[in-house]
Motif scaffolding. Structure first.
Motif, short mmCIF file in Angstrom:
data_model
loop_
_atom_site.label_atom_id
_atom_site.label_comp_id
_atom_site.label_asym_id
_atom_site.label_seq_id
_atom_site.Cartn_x
_atom_site.Cartn_y
_atom_site.Cartn_z
N GLY A 121 0.80 -1.21 0.00
CA GLY A 121 0.00 0.00 0.00
C GLY A 121 0.83 1.26 0.00
N ASN A 122 0.40 2.23 0.77
CA ASN A 122 1.05 3.53 0.76
C ASN A 122 2.48 3.49 1.28
N SER A 123 2.83 2.46 2.03
CA SER A 123 4.19 2.37 2.55
C SER A 123 5.18 1.86 1.52
N CYS A 124 4.69 1.33 0.40
CA CYS A 124 5.58 0.83 -0.65
C CYS A 124 5.14 1.34 -2.01
N TRP A 125 4.15 0.69 -2.61
CA TRP A 125 3.65 1.14 -3.90
C TRP A 125 2.24 0.63 -4.06
N SER A 126 1.50 1.28 -4.93
CA SER A 126 0.16 0.85 -5.27
C SER A 126 0.20 0.03 -6.54
N ALA A 127 -0.80 -0.80 -6.72
CA ALA A 127 -0.80 -1.73 -7.85
C ALA A 127 -0.68 -1.02 -9.19
N ASN A 128 -1.23 0.19 -9.32
CA ASN A 128 -1.22 0.86 -10.61
C ASN A 128 0.07 1.63 -10.88
N GLN A 129 1.05 1.54 -9.98
CA GLN A 129 2.30 2.28 -10.19
C GLN A 129 3.35 1.48 -10.94
N VAL A 130 3.15 0.20 -11.12
CA VAL A 130 4.07 -0.64 -11.88
C VAL A 130 3.30 -1.19 -13.07
N SER A 131 3.69 -0.78 -14.27
CA SER A 131 2.93 -1.16 -15.45
C SER A 131 3.83 -1.17 -16.67
N SER A 132 3.23 -1.51 -17.81
CA SER A 132 3.96 -1.48 -19.08
C SER A 132 4.05 -0.07 -19.63
N GLY A 133 3.38 0.89 -19.00
CA GLY A 133 3.46 2.28 -19.41
C GLY A 133 2.47 2.63 -20.51
N PRO A 134 2.31 3.93 -20.78
CA PRO A 134 1.37 4.38 -21.81
C PRO A 134 1.86 3.95 -23.20
N PRO A 135 0.97 3.92 -24.21
CA PRO A 135 -0.38 4.50 -24.16
C PRO A 135 -1.46 3.56 -23.61
#
Length: 560
Positions: free
Chosen positions: A240-254
């Motif tokens: 959670g907020n102490s590390c990262w949220s699920a949507n912060q690691v991704s393949s990137g846009p678009p």
């Protein structure tokens, strides 16, 4: 005792003897039979280990069904050879094409055998490690009913003995490696990998991200994994907020696809790349240098204005992406502090290092003047390279920084350090010289041509088996008068500044701080203690290292 008591005593002795005989036979049964089963278990484990290691190497990226077939074939061939199963080529053709479900072993010579990729019940048995049919892991099971000997007296029949193993080509294309483990310190960052600041993005192309401890992404920071890239952590579960949220690691846009950080199969070890041989010890004395150490050029004295330091202020101009012809050059050798404020400086791997302003007026700044007694391209800095509002470029070079608490490479106020990316090739007249002078296998990128009396760049830029080391931060234990391996802070890039390089930045005990600037898009591999990326910019990292490592074993958290 009367005569009539003797038979009674003899009967007691016989009863006791019979009782102890039963105990003795039982102990013998346990010792011999149980020992034989343990040995069989150890033998089967070795056989299963060897089988999955033989096949695991085929599961390279990108994974496809053909590679999985090759992996199963190699594992079956290993089992066949080790157990003398007598499996013929036709049977092997059938076995390699089969990925059996649980409970459906193949039986040969009394053995029950499974080979599958991915492992049986992977998601259940290997939580956090395996994610599906594309996982690059191979599983093997060896089982046989082993006979009992003395245990038969007690009604114990055959004992089923089994062993299993799993191996695969684990993440080896690490664009980022952080070596600090949980509990190790002192700590200069909340986690090994830290992305901090509004809009900060680390965009990794085709290389994995791996950390021996945790990862911290502030609310608006992101990690984009482009192409065939993953992130592996020891503490892999999002907190959670102490590390990262699920949507912060991704393949990137678009069209971002969320990426689930995976469990690191094992701790990443320091690769312990060797030091350049000419720098196995440091010069001594308060001056550092100015004397030229043994093994380097001795035919030209240090300049009069240099007492271990060399300073450039508003010298040289920028032309295109590199320096122009009027820019000063320094060659390889020992330096204390190099200070560049404004202008442009070339780190020339083949330039005699005491002639930055072309004192001999030969027009080529002394290129090819490095003698055979000195290693070309290696710049040893005992103090710091400070770059402020200036450009420093070098191709075919390796910076060696002495491990220290203060930055040994400090870039600030729109300064840029560009290493081995081709930024100075136009000046050096050698468009192939883009990789570092020193390589991870301890070899050098140059060979001395005794006929011509000059150093020639010889490295194969397409060979990924050994990668150039752009920046080497020496561990304290590698320095003769220091035994501690405490972590340091030798590389610091302030907001608005930039560091670009091809190859590896090797600082295994270094806390790297990279604030950076927009369009900072040519950085190589990090191997460090911790790394912090900040500054609100997108920093692009293109992996440029070896392709695959040898397969390694991993075991499930639960039994198969």
């Amino acid at each position: 005792m009367t005569t009539s008591d003797a038979p009674r005593n003899r009967g007691q002795v016989l009863a006791l003897f019979a009782l102890f005989l039963v105990v003795l036979i039982g102990a013998t049964a346990i010792t011999i039979d149980y020992g034989s089963w343990l040995k069989a278990r150890r033998d089967y484990q070795n056989i299963a280990d060897a089988a999955v290691l033989a096949g695991g190497g085929f599961l390279s990226r990108p994974l496809d069904s053909t590679k999985q077939t090759y992996a199963r074939r190699a594992a079956w061939e290993s089992l066949n050879d080790q157990l003398n199963l007598g499996i013929n080529d036709t049977q092997l053709d059938t076995l390699e094409a089969t990925n059996p479900p649980p409970g459906t072993p193949s039986e040969f010579a009394g053995y029950r055998l499974w080979v599958s990729t991915p492992p049986i019940d992977a998601a259940t048995k290997y939580p956090g490690i395996f994610r599906g049919a594309t996982d690059r892991y191979l599983f093997a099971w060896v089982e046989k009913d082993n006979p009992s000997f003395f245990s038969r007296i007690f009604g114990q029949g055959e004992r089923t003995v089994s062993a299993w193993a799993t191996a695969g080509v684990f993440p080896s294309q690490f664009a980022v490696i952080t070596l600090r483990q949980n509990g190790q310190g002192p700590m200069s960052a909340p986690s090994d990998i830290s992305l901090d600041g509004t809009g900060t993005v680390l965009e990794v192309f085709d290389g994995d991200v791996g950390g021996n401890w945790g990862m911290k992404l502030t609310a608006s920071a992101n990690l984009w994994l482009r192409g065939d890239a993953d992130v592996y952590l020891v503490d892999y579960v999002s907190c959670g907020n102490s590390c990262w949220s699920a949507n912060q690691v991704s393949s990137g846009p678009p069209s971002p696809v969320l990426e689930d950080p995976q469990q690191l199969p094992s701790i990443i070890d320091d690769p312990n790349y060797p030091l350049p041989s000419v720098f196995t010890s440091l010069p001594t004395g308060a001056g550092l240098p100015p004397a030229i150490p043994t093994g380097l050029a001795t035919d030209v004295p240090p300049p009069a204005d240099r007492a271990g330091d060399i300073t450039f202020t508003n010298e040289g101009t920028i032309s295109g992406v590199g320096c122009s012809a009027d820019s000063p050059r320094i060659g390889p050798g020992w330096y204390d502090d190099i200070v560049v404020t404004g202008g442009c400086l070339i780190l020339d791997p083949l330039h005699v290092y005491t002639d930055p302003h072309d004192a001999d007026a030969n027009g080529d700044f002394g290129e090819l003047d490095v003698p055979a007694s000195q290693r070309p391209g290696i710049f040893y800095i005992t103090g710091a390279l400070n770059v402020t509002n200036a450009l420093v470029v070098g191709d075919g070079v390796s910076l060696v920084l002495r491990d220290q608490s203060q930055p040994g490479l400090n870039v600030s106020n729109n300064g840029i350090v560009d290493l081995n990316t081709g930024a100075s090739d136009g000046m050096l007249g050698n468009p192939t010289r883009k990789k570092a002078a020193f390589k991870t296998d301890g070899s050098y990128s140059y060979a001395f041509d005794s006929t011509a009396g000059v150093w020639q760049y010889t490295a194969d830029n397409n060979d990924k088996s050994s990668v150039g080391v752009a920046i080497y931060v020496i561990k304290p234990s590698q320095v003769g008068n220091m035994t501690s391996d405490a972590n340091t802070s030798s590389v610091k890039i302030d907001a608005g500044a930039a560091l670009s390089w091809q190859g590896i930045l090797y600082g295994p005990r270094d806390n790297i701080s990279l604030s950076g600037q927009p369009n900072h898009n040519a950085i190589g591999q990090f191997i460090c203690w911790t790394v912090k990326v900040a500054g609100g910019a997108t920093i692009q990292q293109i992996y440029d290292g070896p392709g695959e490592a040898a397969p390694r074993l991993v075991e499930p958290r639960l039994g198969q």
